[in-house]
Design a protein around this motif. Sequence first.
Motif, PDB file in Angstrom:
ATOM      1  N   LEU A 153      56.036   4.316  75.061  1.00  0.00           N
ATOM      2  CA  LEU A 153      56.074   2.924  74.603  1.00  0.00           C
ATOM      3  C   LEU A 153      57.251   2.171  75.217  1.00  0.00           C
ATOM      4  CD1 LEU A 153      55.097   3.449  70.863  1.00  0.00           C
ATOM      5  CD2 LEU A 153      53.689   2.426  72.657  1.00  0.00           C
ATOM      6  N   VAL A 154      58.385   2.850  75.363  1.00  0.00           N
ATOM      7  CA  VAL A 154      59.530   2.226  76.034  1.00  0.00           C
ATOM      8  C   VAL A 154      59.173   1.904  77.485  1.00  0.00           C
ATOM      9  CG1 VAL A 154      61.881   2.613  76.856  1.00  0.00           C
ATOM     10  CG2 VAL A 154      61.256   3.274  74.525  1.00  0.00           C
ATOM     11  N   LEU A 155      58.509   2.836  78.157  1.00  0.00           N
ATOM     12  CA  LEU A 155      58.137   2.615  79.554  1.00  0.00           C
ATOM     13  C   LEU A 155      57.071   1.526  79.682  1.00  0.00           C
ATOM     14  CD1 LEU A 155      58.096   6.302  80.800  1.00  0.00           C
ATOM     15  CD2 LEU A 155      59.806   4.548  81.308  1.00  0.00           C
ATOM     16  N   GLN A 156      56.194   1.401  78.701  1.00  0.00           N
ATOM     17  CA  GLN A 156      55.240   0.294  78.732  1.00  0.00           C
ATOM     18  C   GLN A 156      55.974  -1.046  78.617  1.00  0.00           C
ATOM     19  OE1 GLN A 156      51.369   0.356  76.891  1.00  0.00           O
ATOM     20  NE2 GLN A 156      51.566   2.530  76.361  1.00  0.00           N
ATOM     21  N   ALA A 157      57.016  -1.082  77.774  1.00  0.00           N
ATOM     22  CA  ALA A 157      57.813  -2.311  77.666  1.00  0.00           C
ATOM     23  C   ALA A 157      58.513  -2.626  78.996  1.00  0.00           C
ATOM     24  CB  ALA A 157      58.840  -2.168  76.544  1.00  0.00           C
ATOM     25  N   VAL A 158      58.968  -1.583  79.700  1.00  0.00           N
ATOM     26  CA  VAL A 158      59.567  -1.775  81.024  1.00  0.00           C
ATOM     27  C   VAL A 158      58.521  -2.304  82.003  1.00  0.00           C
ATOM     28  CG1 VAL A 158      60.600  -0.576  83.001  1.00  0.00           C
ATOM     29  CG2 VAL A 158      61.359  -0.038  80.671  1.00  0.00           C
ATOM     30  N   ALA A 159      57.307  -1.733  81.955  1.00  0.00           N
ATOM     31  CA  ALA A 159      56.235  -2.174  82.852  1.00  0.00           C
ATOM     32  C   ALA A 159      55.863  -3.635  82.610  1.00  0.00           C
ATOM     33  CB  ALA A 159      55.001  -1.288  82.674  1.00  0.00           C
ATOM     34  N   GLU A 160      56.011  -4.086  81.364  1.00  0.00           N
ATOM     35  CA  GLU A 160      55.699  -5.479  81.014  1.00  0.00           C
ATOM     36  C   GLU A 160      56.829  -6.431  81.355  1.00  0.00           C
ATOM     37  OE1 GLU A 160      54.833  -5.222  76.870  1.00  0.00           O
ATOM     38  OE2 GLU A 160      53.107  -3.887  77.169  1.00  0.00           O
ATOM     39  N   GLY A 161      57.930  -5.908  81.872  1.00  0.00           N
ATOM     40  CA  GLY A 161      59.057  -6.758  82.236  1.00  0.00           C
ATOM     41  C   GLY A 161      59.938  -7.151  81.072  1.00  0.00           C
ATOM     42  N   ARG A 162      59.736  -6.542  79.929  1.00  0.00           N
ATOM     43  CA  ARG A 162      60.558  -6.864  78.755  1.00  0.00           C
ATOM     44  C   ARG A 162      61.943  -6.240  78.876  1.00  0.00           C
ATOM     45  NH1 ARG A 162      57.477  -8.411  74.117  1.00  0.00           N
ATOM     46  NH2 ARG A 162      55.236  -8.534  74.551  1.00  0.00           N
ATOM     47  N   TRP A 163      62.016  -5.008  79.352  1.00  0.00           N
ATOM     48  CA  TRP A 163      63.263  -4.285  79.546  1.00  0.00           C
ATOM     49  C   TRP A 163      63.273  -3.699  80.952  1.00  0.00           C
ATOM     50  CZ3 TRP A 163      62.208  -0.871  74.622  1.00  0.00           C
ATOM     51  CH2 TRP A 163      62.416  -1.633  73.471  1.00  0.00           C
ATOM     52  N   ASN A 164      64.419  -3.145  81.349  1.00  0.00           N
ATOM     53  CA  ASN A 164      64.446  -2.247  82.497  1.00  0.00           C
ATOM     54  C   ASN A 164      65.179  -0.984  82.068  1.00  0.00           C
ATOM     55  OD1 ASN A 164      67.358  -2.306  83.478  1.00  0.00           O
ATOM     56  ND2 ASN A 164      66.859  -4.495  83.508  1.00  0.00           N
ATOM     57  N   LEU A 165      65.048   0.070  82.837  1.00  0.00           N
ATOM     58  CA  LEU A 165      65.605   1.357  82.420  1.00  0.00           C
ATOM     59  C   LEU A 165      67.121   1.339  82.335  1.00  0.00           C
ATOM     60  CD1 LEU A 165      63.207   3.738  84.342  1.00  0.00           C
ATOM     61  CD2 LEU A 165      63.419   3.499  81.858  1.00  0.00           C
ATOM     62  N   ASN A 166      67.751   0.377  82.997  1.00  0.00           N
ATOM     63  CA  ASN A 166      69.206   0.242  82.918  1.00  0.00           C
ATOM     64  C   ASN A 166      69.649  -0.760  81.858  1.00  0.00           C
ATOM     65  OD1 ASN A 166      69.830   2.117  84.995  1.00  0.00           O
ATOM     66  ND2 ASN A 166      69.241   0.601  86.529  1.00  0.00           N
ATOM     67  N   SER A 167      68.702  -1.247  81.049  1.00  0.00           N
ATOM     68  CA  SER A 167      69.077  -2.120  79.929  1.00  0.00           C
ATOM     69  C   SER A 167      70.035  -1.368  79.010  1.00  0.00           C
ATOM     70  CB  SER A 167      67.843  -2.538  79.138  1.00  0.00           C
ATOM     71  OG  SER A 167      66.992  -3.362  79.901  1.00  0.00           O
ATOM     72  N   GLU A 168      71.146  -2.020  78.652  1.00  0.00           N
ATOM     73  CA  GLU A 168      72.147  -1.360  77.815  1.00  0.00           C
ATOM     74  C   GLU A 168      71.811  -1.509  76.342  1.00  0.00           C
ATOM     75  OE1 GLU A 168      76.173  -1.261  78.386  1.00  0.00           O
ATOM     76  OE2 GLU A 168      76.136  -1.269  80.567  1.00  0.00           O
ATOM     77  N   LEU A 169      72.047  -0.433  75.620  1.00  0.00           N
ATOM     78  CA  LEU A 169      71.770  -0.420  74.184  1.00  0.00           C
ATOM     79  C   LEU A 169      72.514  -1.543  73.474  1.00  0.00           C
ATOM     80  CD1 LEU A 169      70.708   0.781  71.542  1.00  0.00           C
ATOM     81  CD2 LEU A 169      72.548   2.485  71.652  1.00  0.00           C
ATOM     82  N   ASN A 170      73.796  -1.712  73.753  1.00  0.00           N
ATOM     83  CA  ASN A 170      74.569  -2.742  73.049  1.00  0.00           C
ATOM     84  C   ASN A 170      74.048  -4.147  73.343  1.00  0.00           C
ATOM     85  OD1 ASN A 170      76.243  -0.966  71.723  1.00  0.00           O
ATOM     86  ND2 ASN A 170      77.846  -1.030  73.290  1.00  0.00           N
ATOM     87  N   SER A 171      73.599  -4.373  74.574  1.00  0.00           N
ATOM     88  CA  SER A 171      73.056  -5.696  74.922  1.00  0.00           C
ATOM     89  C   SER A 171      71.781  -5.974  74.146  1.00  0.00           C
ATOM     90  CB  SER A 171      72.785  -5.770  76.424  1.00  0.00           C
ATOM     91  OG  SER A 171      73.986  -5.646  77.164  1.00  0.00           O
ATOM     92  N   LEU A 172      70.940  -4.956  73.999  1.00  0.00           N
ATOM     93  CA  LEU A 172      69.703  -5.132  73.244  1.00  0.00           C
ATOM     94  C   LEU A 172      69.987  -5.336  71.769  1.00  0.00           C
ATOM     95  CD1 LEU A 172      67.474  -2.443  75.003  1.00  0.00           C
ATOM     96  CD2 LEU A 172      67.319  -4.925  75.243  1.00  0.00           C
ATOM     97  N   LEU A 173      70.944  -4.576  71.238  1.00  0.00           N
ATOM     98  CA  LEU A 173      71.305  -4.749  69.825  1.00  0.00           C
ATOM     99  C   LEU A 173      71.824  -6.161  69.568  1.00  0.00           C
ATOM    100  CD1 LEU A 173      73.083  -1.332  69.167  1.00  0.00           C
ATOM    101  CD2 LEU A 173      70.815  -2.017  68.364  1.00  0.00           C
ATOM    102  N   GLU A 174      72.639  -6.666  70.468  1.00  0.00           N
ATOM    103  CA  GLU A 174      73.141  -8.037  70.331  1.00  0.00           C
ATOM    104  C   GLU A 174      72.003  -9.047  70.442  1.00  0.00           C
ATOM    105  OE1 GLU A 174      76.577 -10.962  72.264  1.00  0.00           O
ATOM    106  OE2 GLU A 174      76.102  -9.037  73.213  1.00  0.00           O
TER     107      GLU A 174
END
Length: 360
Positions: A77-98
């Motif tokens: 599911l995380v990789l599907q979100a990456v495929a959709e352009g929502r995230w990338n694999l180098n997205s930082e946890l703290n940035s997403l939490l913020e």
Amino acid sequence: MSFQKVLLLIVSIGLALNPNTPEEEPNFSGQLFLTSRLLEQPIYLAQGMADRQHSVSVDSNTVFDIASLNKSFIANLVLQAVAEGRWNLNSELNSLLELYGFDARFKPGTTLHLMLCHRSGLGDYDDLPEDYHQDEFRPFKRLHFNNDEYLSFLAQIRQAEPAQDFHYSNFAYHILPILLEAEYGLSFQEILHQKIAKPLGMKAIYAPSSHRDIVPHLAVAYRMENGRYKANDYIDLSLGRRVFCRAQELMLWLESGGGRSLLPDSLATLVMQNHLADLNTNQSYGYGWVYYPEKEHYEMGDLDLEPSYFIHGGSTEGFQSLAISVNNGETNLVLLANNGDGKALFERAKSILKNLYEKD
């Protein structure tokens, strides 16, 4: 495959599931599903007791907790979100939490990639304060959190520097569903249904967000204590990090390449890559699966087979799970149980596959 070898395989399955010495684990209670191009037809077995108090037998409708096999679904599911352009694999946890308005913060440099392959430095059950360790971490597992509270709790647990070492972290995979829910604005169960269950035709797969939710045909899990079966205790489900299904759903999961058919090739390739290869360790981990190239051996999940395969399993509160795909889907094996332990289940699977792949 010769008739004699097929017969030998069937006998070996019976012996693996039903040991006849008192020193071994109790007879298997659960579901086995084996498909192979080396066999003329699949082998499916459902045996044992789903509920001993009410004398309910395990059958093809019985549902089990798949324990850590849920990581393969979460990673997908995380990789599907990456495929959709929502995230990338180098997205930082703290940035997403913020971004999603959560207050908790973790060590800088913790990325989705590192969380998926257990290099995030995030903690696991053994890193909890000692007060939570008793009786297989039941004091912790019976706590109730909302997403904000759980993130804040985990942020206080010891965390090593990201990227440095392999440290298997259930907590990293607990955080990922929280991020998925925040991104999609849906419950984890609904995300799982829309993006995996529906496309693959899975009919009975659940990720309840509350212990009040009823999972149809759910087995009761048991532990052996002083020679007697003891039903498992209540565990909080509020975070939706548990997945329940049957062997049939996991077979569809294996037939999809462990979910790779739902991903673009560029991401599907990463699922079965050893992201620990640069470390001085005899471990392998991809994204939610352990992949073994042909004739390779690692410490975790080694079936001692020559062909390539991928594998994952889990154990929680009496539930055991194991899913294995050998030689690019030539053979797929699923085992789900509600008694015994994970080591015994692994040895059963190893015995079955060794018999299947032994040379005539």
